[in-house]
Design a protein around this motif. Structure first.
Motif, PDB file in Angstrom:
ATOM      1  N   ARG A 201       0.750  -1.024  -0.067  1.00  0.00           N
ATOM      2  CA  ARG A 201      -0.065   0.036  -0.059  1.00  0.00           C
ATOM      3  C   ARG A 201       0.887   1.219   0.033  1.00  0.00           C
ATOM      4  O   ARG A 201       0.677   2.107  -0.708  1.00  0.00           O
ATOM      5  N   GLU A 205       0.796   4.157  -2.899  1.00  0.00           N
ATOM      6  CA  GLU A 205       0.244   5.524  -2.389  1.00  0.00           C
ATOM      7  C   GLU A 205       1.690   6.571  -2.951  1.00  0.00           C
ATOM      8  O   GLU A 205       1.066   7.541  -3.477  1.00  0.00           O
ATOM      9  N   ASP A 238      -8.258   7.554   0.017  1.00  0.00           N
ATOM     10  CA  ASP A 238      -6.899   7.887  -0.223  1.00  0.00           C
ATOM     11  C   ASP A 238      -6.618   9.297  -0.684  1.00  0.00           C
ATOM     12  O   ASP A 238      -5.541   9.963  -0.404  1.00  0.00           O
ATOM     13  N   THR A 252      -6.671  -2.543  -2.877  1.00  0.00           N
ATOM     14  CA  THR A 252      -5.428  -3.421  -2.484  1.00  0.00           C
ATOM     15  C   THR A 252      -6.114  -4.664  -1.926  1.00  0.00           C
ATOM     16  O   THR A 252      -5.307  -5.705  -1.311  1.00  0.00           O
ATOM     17  N   PRO A 285      -2.866  -1.271  -7.484  1.00  0.00           N
ATOM     18  CA  PRO A 285      -1.386  -0.989  -7.525  1.00  0.00           C
ATOM     19  C   PRO A 285      -0.957  -1.273  -8.946  1.00  0.00           C
ATOM     20  O   PRO A 285       0.146  -0.607  -9.245  1.00  0.00           O
TER      21      PRO A 285
END
Length: 320
Positions: A201, A205, A238, A252, A285
């Motif tokens: 993660r 990010e 996010d 995720t 991702p």
């Protein structure tokens, strides 16, 4: 055959790797008794090393594949620690230090582990990758086969971390293979997976930050919780663009125990936010890694389209 005639193997014994099956030797006119008279060694059933002394790592790998391929369909592949060594993982022992080579074969093959070869079966074999000219299992599968034989938590954590940090595969792919292998009942594997998902993660990010800034998207507020004024908690996202009413979440999720509950919660959050006029985007991702320009275009399109929509409900935005 004339036993006084030289055996027609000069071109083979001078090549590398010098490993042949008994069937291949017979094709060159060499019988089992002929082979026994040579300074050769049968290192696996039906597999001969055409020189005295120990086999090299390359020869051991070829011998393992030849053994697994006897009467096979070309579906055998190197897996486990040997495969990860071929992928140049720094967290695995070098090939010469491995006492065993794992070979993945279809589950229908009637084949036994023997010598330094461990046979691993797959109900549905993955598509192999070619590494140094050899068929090798994909990294996620090779990691799972290696972890199945490891009891040290530190080693397991390092393998999983390198698989993701090195860009070999996404966390979800590793967790999927560990799930299929039924390894998530082992506490040290579960702990390693928790670390893996957290690291994955963090990497995702960072990629999202770089996409927003690299493609000059409007700056969102990062990692926030959304609430109705005086009302319930709606969920965390996010990235959130308050003026446009666009929220983005990195997906995720991985197939683990309780996935149905996790998926249901995800759907509930999305439906609630969309009823309030919030556009919710989900990116994986892998998409952030492999298609950053496309993901930037998706965000930009959502922000532009939001300008034509009804204003979203007023929300309280809090740091997460």
């Amino acid at each position: 055959m004339n036993h006084n005639a030289p055996l027609p193997l000069a071109h083979l014994t001078g090549s590398r790797p010098r490993v042949l099956t008994l069937a291949q030797l017979r094709e060159h006119g060499v019988s089992a008794s002929d082979a026994a008279e040579k300074p050769w060694r049968q290192i696996l059933p039906g597999i001969f090393l055409l020189h005295p002394g120990p086999a090299t790592s390359e020869e051991r790998l070829h011998a393992a594949l030849l053994y697994a391929e006897r009467r096979g369909n070309g579906e055998a592949m190197i897996t486990g620690l040997a495969a990860l060594a071929l992928y140049r993982f720094s967290s695995t022992p070098a090939l010469p230090a491995l006492s065993r080579i794992d070979v993945l074969v279809p589950g229908t093959r009637r084949l036994r582990s023997t010598g330094d070869v461990r046979i691993v079966r797959a109900h549905v074999p993955p598509r192999s990758q070619e590494v140094t000219g050899l068929p090798v299992a994909p990294v996620a599968r090779a990691v799972a086969d290696a972890v199945s034989q490891l009891a040290d938590a530190g080693t397991v954590r390092r393998l999983l971390s390198e698989a993701v940090r090195g860009g070999h595969c996404e966390p979800a792919a590793v967790v999927r293979e560990l799930t299929v292998a039924r390894l998530l009942s082992r506490p040290h594997v579960v702990d390693a997976v928790e670390s893996l998902l957290a690291e994955g993660r963090a990497i995702a990010e960072d990629r999202l930050y770089r996409i927003v800034r690299g493609f000059e998207l409007p700056e969102p507020v990062w990692n926030v919780d959304l609430r109705l004024p005086g009302g319930p908690h709606l969920g965390g996202v996010d990235a959130f663009w308050p003026e446009q009413g666009v929220a983005l979440e990195i997906d995720t999720r991985a197939p683990r125990q309780g996935e149905d509950e996790q998926w249901s919660e995800c759907v509930r959050k999305r439906e609630t936010l969309e009823r309030l006029g919030i556009t919710v985007l989900y990116v994986t991702p892998r998409k952030l890694r492999d298609w950053p320009e496309q993901q930037a275009a998706v965000v930009r399109t959502a922000l532009t389209a939001a300008a034509d929509d009804e204003p979203a409900a007023y929300l309280v935005v809090l740091p997460r």
